[in-house]
Write a protein that holds these residues in place. Sequence first.
Motif, mmCIF file in Angstrom:
data_model
loop_
_atom_site.group_PDB
_atom_site.id
_atom_site.type_symbol
_atom_site.label_atom_id
_atom_site.label_comp_id
_atom_site.label_asym_id
_atom_site.label_seq_id
_atom_site.Cartn_x
_atom_site.Cartn_y
_atom_site.Cartn_z
ATOM 1 N N PHE A 1 0.960 -1.349 -0.056
ATOM 2 C CA PHE A 1 -0.242 0.199 -0.301
ATOM 3 C C PHE A 1 0.497 0.953 -0.185
ATOM 4 N N ALA A 2 1.567 0.866 0.685
ATOM 5 C CA ALA A 2 3.169 2.452 0.448
ATOM 6 C C ALA A 2 3.311 2.853 -0.851
ATOM 7 N N ILE A 3 3.894 1.804 -1.138
ATOM 8 C CA ILE A 3 4.672 1.737 -2.462
ATOM 9 C C ILE A 3 3.359 2.302 -3.605
ATOM 10 N N TYR A 4 2.486 1.454 -2.988
ATOM 11 C CA TYR A 4 1.421 2.333 -4.475
ATOM 12 C C TYR A 4 0.754 3.626 -3.982
ATOM 13 N N PHE A 5 0.498 3.821 -2.688
ATOM 14 C CA PHE A 5 -0.138 5.402 -2.727
ATOM 15 C C PHE A 5 0.946 6.212 -3.201
ATOM 16 N N PHE A 6 2.197 6.508 -3.482
ATOM 17 C CA PHE A 6 3.621 6.671 -3.346
ATOM 18 C C PHE A 6 3.713 7.337 -5.055
ATOM 19 N N LEU A 7 3.148 5.865 -5.134
ATOM 20 C CA LEU A 7 3.479 5.981 -6.978
ATOM 21 C C LEU A 7 2.616 6.856 -7.879
ATOM 22 N N LYS A 8 0.783 6.151 -6.825
ATOM 23 C CA LYS A 8 -0.038 7.336 -7.408
ATOM 24 C C LYS A 8 0.159 8.999 -7.073
ATOM 25 N N ALA A 9 0.399 9.180 -5.975
ATOM 26 C CA ALA A 9 0.835 10.626 -5.064
ATOM 27 C C ALA A 9 1.400 11.061 -6.023
ATOM 28 N N GLY A 10 2.711 10.338 -5.751
ATOM 29 C CA GLY A 10 4.188 10.646 -7.314
ATOM 30 C C GLY A 10 3.186 11.715 -7.983
ATOM 31 N N THR A 11 2.556 10.510 -9.164
ATOM 32 C CA THR A 11 2.641 10.835 -10.824
ATOM 33 C C THR A 11 1.110 12.307 -10.550
ATOM 34 N N LEU A 12 0.333 12.198 -9.846
ATOM 35 C CA LEU A 12 -0.386 13.789 -9.426
ATOM 36 C C LEU A 12 0.561 14.859 -9.177
ATOM 37 N N LEU A 13 1.140 14.755 -8.524
ATOM 38 C CA LEU A 13 2.453 15.428 -7.720
ATOM 39 C C LEU A 13 3.316 16.722 -8.943
ATOM 40 N N MET A 14 3.944 15.180 -9.339
ATOM 41 C CA MET A 14 4.116 15.488 -10.983
ATOM 42 C C MET A 14 3.912 16.635 -11.576
ATOM 43 N N ARG A 15 2.749 15.351 -11.954
ATOM 44 C CA ARG A 15 1.914 16.096 -13.069
ATOM 45 C C ARG A 15 1.755 17.498 -12.769
ATOM 46 N N ASN A 16 0.974 18.251 -11.266
ATOM 47 C CA ASN A 16 0.672 19.692 -11.327
ATOM 48 C C ASN A 16 2.337 20.337 -10.838
ATOM 49 N N LEU A 17 3.337 20.175 -10.691
ATOM 50 C CA LEU A 17 4.405 20.737 -10.603
ATOM 51 C C LEU A 17 5.568 20.568 -11.693
ATOM 52 N N TYR A 18 5.398 19.908 -12.347
ATOM 53 C CA TYR A 18 6.232 20.123 -13.550
ATOM 54 C C TYR A 18 5.886 20.083 -15.118
ATOM 55 N N GLY A 19 3.838 19.101 -15.100
ATOM 56 C CA GLY A 19 3.468 19.368 -16.303
ATOM 57 C C GLY A 19 3.198 18.270 -16.812
ATOM 58 N N HIS A 20 2.466 17.469 -17.464
ATOM 59 C CA HIS A 20 2.900 16.089 -18.147
ATOM 60 C C HIS A 20 3.359 16.312 -18.893
ATOM 61 N N GLU A 21 3.744 16.423 -19.783
ATOM 62 C CA GLU A 21 5.071 16.589 -21.278
ATOM 63 C C GLU A 21 6.352 16.257 -20.713
ATOM 64 N N ALA A 22 5.954 17.123 -19.266
ATOM 65 C CA ALA A 22 7.939 16.965 -18.550
ATOM 66 C C ALA A 22 8.125 15.007 -17.881
ATOM 67 N N THR A 23 7.380 14.840 -17.441
ATOM 68 C CA THR A 23 6.808 13.890 -17.014
ATOM 69 C C THR A 23 6.229 12.434 -17.961
ATOM 70 N N ARG A 24 5.932 12.712 -18.888
ATOM 71 C CA ARG A 24 5.727 11.213 -19.497
ATOM 72 C C ARG A 24 6.285 10.589 -19.258
ATOM 73 N N VAL A 25 7.517 10.634 -19.798
ATOM 74 C CA VAL A 25 7.787 9.164 -19.427
ATOM 75 C C VAL A 25 7.905 8.608 -18.265
ATOM 76 N N VAL A 26 8.160 8.940 -17.307
ATOM 77 C CA VAL A 26 8.107 7.863 -16.064
ATOM 78 C C VAL A 26 6.971 7.736 -15.694
ATOM 79 N N SER A 27 5.160 9.038 -15.804
ATOM 80 C CA SER A 27 3.957 8.481 -15.980
ATOM 81 C C SER A 27 3.442 7.662 -16.689
ATOM 82 N N ASN A 28 4.088 7.280 -17.406
ATOM 83 C CA ASN A 28 3.393 6.634 -18.794
ATOM 84 C C ASN A 28 4.317 5.223 -18.869
ATOM 85 N N THR A 29 4.947 5.172 -18.222
ATOM 86 C CA THR A 29 5.732 3.890 -18.116
ATOM 87 C C THR A 29 6.350 3.281 -17.059
#
Length: 254
Positions: free
Chosen positions: A170-198
């Motif tokens: 649960f800890a790993i899964y949550f940080f993945l979900k939360a980290g994805t959203l926070l990265m997109r909020n801070l840096y935009g979807h384009e800047a995090t596309r590779v990490v968040s999409n793969t």
Amino acid sequence: MSSITISAFQIISFVLTATVLARLLWSRLFLKYRWFSAFLFFGLARYFILIPVSRKAYALMWMVTEAVLWAFYFLALYELYTLVLERFPGIRTMTGWMFAASIVAATATAIVLSYAGIGTAKAPDTLMLFLMAERGVLSALAVLVLLMTAFLTWFPVPLPRNLVWHSLLFAIYFFLKAGTLLMRNLYGHEATRVVSNTVIPVVGWACLLLWAVVLSRSGEEAMTKVGHRWNQDEEDRLLGQLKDINASLGRLSR
């Protein structure tokens, strides 16, 4: 016309989530992990809620369902804390207050961020305000997940094998979900596309697959512990400290 296109990644996530939920139902473990099971069920239902929504209404429906997910994250995490601290009612009571305080703090942070955004030269739209509020909520949840992980790592408390696996996944899964959203909020979807999409989806699938494999009825009987298994003297000392803290907090809560 549907407002979204279902990708292969979404189909894989849906199938694996359904597999974990089916596993919990088949083994009757959903009776113990009620809020986690409800979280998985709502995650599946959300696909069917969002697919037929028009493009015009999609953003609003996404925000509504995302806010419901926040609630399920809190409830599933609170359920974990309650199960982990079942033998320590004094600490468990303190945890309840900690959760209440974190919800208040997250809400206050969201309000402050919203007003800060409104005060800028270019007023943000509703979605932008929602994303800023989301940062506050996810930050509060992240702190709670870190505390739970630190507790399991440091204190050698005997727990059912299912619960240890569930807590770590649960800890790993949550940080993945939360980290994805926070990265997109801070840096935009384009800047995090590779990490968040793969990378993140693949690790998330691994967590779901492990949930489906390791959770079992026998795992409720098999006891294990994480912290300080290599040093019996240190283990006894830490457990003694934990019992003393529990007793002290128990007296304070009376």
